[in-house]
Design an enzyme around this catalytic site. Structure first.
Site, PDB file in Angstrom:
ATOM      1  N   CYS A  65     -97.202 -53.693 -30.641  1.00  0.00           N
ATOM      2  CA  CYS A  65     -98.385 -54.552 -30.663  1.00  0.00           C
ATOM      3  C   CYS A  65     -98.025 -55.933 -30.138  1.00  0.00           C
ATOM      4  CB  CYS A  65     -98.969 -54.654 -32.076  1.00  0.00           C
ATOM      5  SG  CYS A  65     -97.867 -55.482 -33.241  1.00  0.00           S
TER       6      CYS A  65
ATOM      7  N   ASP B  42    -108.615 -57.827  -1.242  1.00  0.00           N
ATOM      8  CA  ASP B  42    -107.875 -57.553  -0.022  1.00  0.00           C
ATOM      9  C   ASP B  42    -108.898 -57.105   1.025  1.00  0.00           C
ATOM     10  OD1 ASP B  42    -105.629 -56.969   1.697  1.00  0.00           O
ATOM     11  OD2 ASP B  42    -105.998 -54.858   1.256  1.00  0.00           O
TER      12      ASP B  42
END
Length: 744
Positions: A43, A444
């Site tokens: 965690c 992109d």
């Protein structure tokens, strides 16, 4: 444990430590770099604990924890500091192991254990509940005692097996003098079972075996769902490392031999055959070819190269053999640098702390203090030890984080299903939270906003010439040749002979005794009638005029709609591309967004860091090898299904459909999921606000506490399922609004 077993274990641990120390990589500045696997990382609290615990360790300059991969990257003052660093990590309760090269390919043993534990706990809960119903219905005396003992025979072994995940974690935490969420869970289960056994053997009226196994069952559901989501995440660094060359062809006095790439040093002459990747950065001394430089520029179009041209390691040689003089060894090649950038980017993003992890930091101590205070309060008030323990158990069960444990993973699993219906795959649940926070999008160009080339046949091209051009184009795999084939799809290929492809130039053949060429304009102009040499893609027959094909990039479906939706909801966007300025300007103008050209991977990283410093949370949408570091460094990332393997591995989301509207669809689901997660936490806190005072006051038995806890879990699950309800896409800005403005 016998002396022999202890000795064997100690020898195994020493061997593992020696292997870790041997894997330290010396750096150019004399320091050492060590990356280890740490299976116990579970965690966001583990990230802070490890980084804080090792920050002051002598000999450790930098610590980076990757939650997704469960890895710790250490920068050591000297390579000799590795044993002390590994020992310090062990003192914190985290066992370091060498990296497994096949990691991610085998099944997750912990996930398999959790699935079995859920099955065992569910079986026990169902059967014990059937026996409990009989007791609740009035069974007493010997019948009640018998049912209690049968319940014990079912519940105790089941809890011993199903609760291992919580018990082991709690023991590790307590050994290191700290608390985690599994400590109160373990206490509640053990105390409930112990009290129930004592009551059953003493002939008492109440036992709480059903409460213990039901508690484990619901908690294990949440833990399993969360583990399944995290197991989807795979390292892009592993995928990128597969591009690295294992062996190189060394040329010595005209004789070639294969050598391991680790033996390659600066100054060596290597031969790179067609279809092979370049092992190291260098300069071509002999040969001409076409290279796929998608790793550097993101553009799939081959680049012609010849003697004197510098070549980066990792680029793919396509058409002809080349001899390369090595200028930098493979460990310092461009591909190695991209790997390092990507690893650093992934480690940086893994530091993101999820909502559930943030709450876990304060929840465990609060639960312990509350249960202890309740038990002591009743004891000091004159109640007997049994009543005080019963009250403490009830408080522990009521406050056990079933609803909190299910609040996030159930929403993430439902969200993953909802996205899958829309043709979008999600790597892990934290990505959904990060996508909901994105407020700036970087695209992109090639392969993301555009999906290939369109060729426009020139005017004056006769049917015979069109057929010859089609025949030449069909013989080449070059993207421009494929565009010519599509443009001339209605034309039958002309008959040609002596067909050959010239690396870096184009395709040539003979037709009716005359040469015909399709390819680079100046090369085609060599056989054409006198006139200006054209640029770009051209076709000509020997002695005839040159015909120039106009090339244009084709926008991905939904690109304009996606940019418009983002603009209307005040989410800014831009283009970062390794392509040339004219090509980027064309797409940027068509979509009315800013664009930057000639941007290499490190430039994309720098832009993302600049935006982060400005408070932006960036969504990166890209597809190429050169986008992988940026995909890893961004707050969250997406890639199309036809992206490079490394690009898909680095991205948090992969959209399977052609349309770019998957970007905004994913953002809609993420914002909605974030809203439901917050509602679930609100429901869980409301439940605790009502149930805890009643438990502390003694009005709630452990059994009633288990039933109330189960009811809160069911409510949370039901609320999470609301994510499956589709909303109208024509609602304006609400669908992409920030989480705070998102209606329930």
């Amino acid at each position: 444990m016998s002396c022999c077993e202890a000795r064997a274990r100690r020898v195994a641990e020493e061997a593992a430590t020696a292997e870790l120390v041997a894997s330290v990589t010396p750096t150019a500045d004399g320091r050492g770099s060590l990356v280890v696997a740490v299976p116990e990382i579970s965690c966001g609290a583990c990230i802070g604990r490890i980084e804080r615990g090792l920050a002051d360790q002598p000999g450790v300059d930098e610590v980076r924890v990757n939650l997704t991969q469960r890895r710790v990257a250490l920068t050591l003052r000297t390579p000799e500091d590795a044993p002390a660093a590994v020992a310090a990590l062990a003192d914190l309760g985290y066992r370091a192991t060498p990296l497994d090269p096949d990691e991610g390919q085998a099944e997750d043993p912990e996930l398999q254990h959790l699935i079995r534990a859920v099955a065992v706990a569910g079986f026990a809960a169902g059967n014990v509940m059937l026996l409990s119903v009989s007791v609740w219905s009035g069974a007493d005396g010997a019948t009640r005692d018998l049912f209690h003992l049968i319940s014990a025979l079912i519940a105790v072994p089941a809890a011993a097996f199903a609760g291992q995940t919580f018990f082991r974690s709690a023991i590790r935490a307590l050994r290191k003098g700290r608390l985690n969420m599994d400590v109160p869970i373990s206490l509640a289960v053990i105390l409930a079972l112990g009290l129930s056994l004592e009551r059953s053997l003493a002939g008492g009226e109440e036992a709480y075996f059903d409460a213990a196994v039901m508690l484990l069952f619901f908690l294990l559901i949440g833990r399993t769902l969360d583990r399944r989501m995290r197991a989807r995440a795979r390292s892009a660094v592993t995928s990128l490392s597969r591009l690295a060359v294992r062996r190189a062809t060394l040329v010595e006095e005209g004789v070639t031999r294969s050598v391991p790439v680790e033996e390659v040093t600066a100054g060596m002459l290597l031969r790179v055959l067609p279809g092979a990747r370049v092992p190291a950065d260098g300069r071509i001394e002999a040969g001409t070819s076409d290279l796929d430089r998608a790793l550097i520029t993101g553009e799939a179009a081959p680049v012609p190269v010849g003697p004197g041209v510098e070549v980066e390691g990792g680029t793919l040689n396509l058409t002809g053999p080349i001899d390369l003089r090595v200028e930098r060894p493979p460990s310092r090649s461009y591909l190695a640098e991209v790997q390092r950038m990507l690893a650093a980017a992934e480690a940086g993003r893994s530091a993101y702390v999820r909502i559930a992890d943030r709450m876990a930091r304060i929840y465990a101590p609060a639960v312990h203090l509350l249960a202890l205070a309740a038990g002591l309060g009743w004891w000091l008030a004159g109640a007997g030890p049994l009543a005080a323990i019963t009250t403490a158990i009830a408080v522990l069960i009521v406050t056990c984080p079933c609803a909190l444990g299910l609040a996030v993973p159930v929403v993430h699993v439902v969200g993953a299903g909802r996205l899958f219906e829309a043709g979008i795959l999600m790597r892990d649940g934290s990505a959904l939270e990060r996508l909901a926070e994105a407020d700036h999008v970087i695209f992109d160009k090639t392969g993301t906003l555009s999906v290939g080339l369109d060729a426009h046949p020139p005017k004056g091209l006769s049917p015979r010439e069109a057929g010859l051009a089609k025949g030449l184009a069909a013989a080449s795999s070059h993207p421009a040749a494929a565009a010519v084939s599509r443009a001339l799809s209605s034309v039958s290929p002309g008959a040609v002979e002596d067909l050959r492809e010239v690396p870096g130039a184009g395709v040539e053949a003979r037709a009716s005794g005359r040469r015909a060429r399709l390819g680079r304009g100046d090369w085609v102009g060599e056989i054409a009638a006198s006139g200006p040499t054209p640029t770009g893609l051209a076709f000509a027959c020997e002695g005839a005029p040159v015909h120039r094909f106009e090339m244009a990039e084709r926008l991905r479906p939904g690109a304009a709609e996606t940019i418009r939706d983002l603009s209307e909801t005040h989410i800014s966007s831009e283009i970062l591309s390794g392509d040339s300025a004219p090509a980027v300007a064309t797409i940027a103008t068509a979509l009315d967004i800013p664009g930057r050209a000639d941007v290499r991977p490190e430039g994309k990283l720098a832009r993302i860091e600049e935006l982060k410093r400005g408070g932006k949370r960036v969504l990166m949408v890209g597809d190429g090898l050169n986008d992988a570091p940026a995909l890893g460094a961004a707050h969250v990332s997406m890639a199309p299904a036809d992206a490079a393997d490394v690009g898909r591995a680095a991205a948090d989301f992969v959209f399977l459909r052609d349309s770019l509207v998957s970007v905004t669809e994913a953002m809609r689901v993420a914002r909605r999921a974030q809203s439901l997660v917050r509602q679930n936490f609100g429901l869980a806190l409301l439940y605790n606000a009502i149930a805890v005072p009643l438990a502390v006051a003694g009005f709630v038995t452990p059994l009633v506490a288990a039933i109330a806890m189960s009811a809160s879990s069911i409510i949370v699950i039901a609320n999470s399922l609301r994510l499956l309800v589709r909303r109208q896409r024509n609602r304006p800005a609400v669908s992409l609004a920030l989480p705070e403005a998102q209606p329930a």
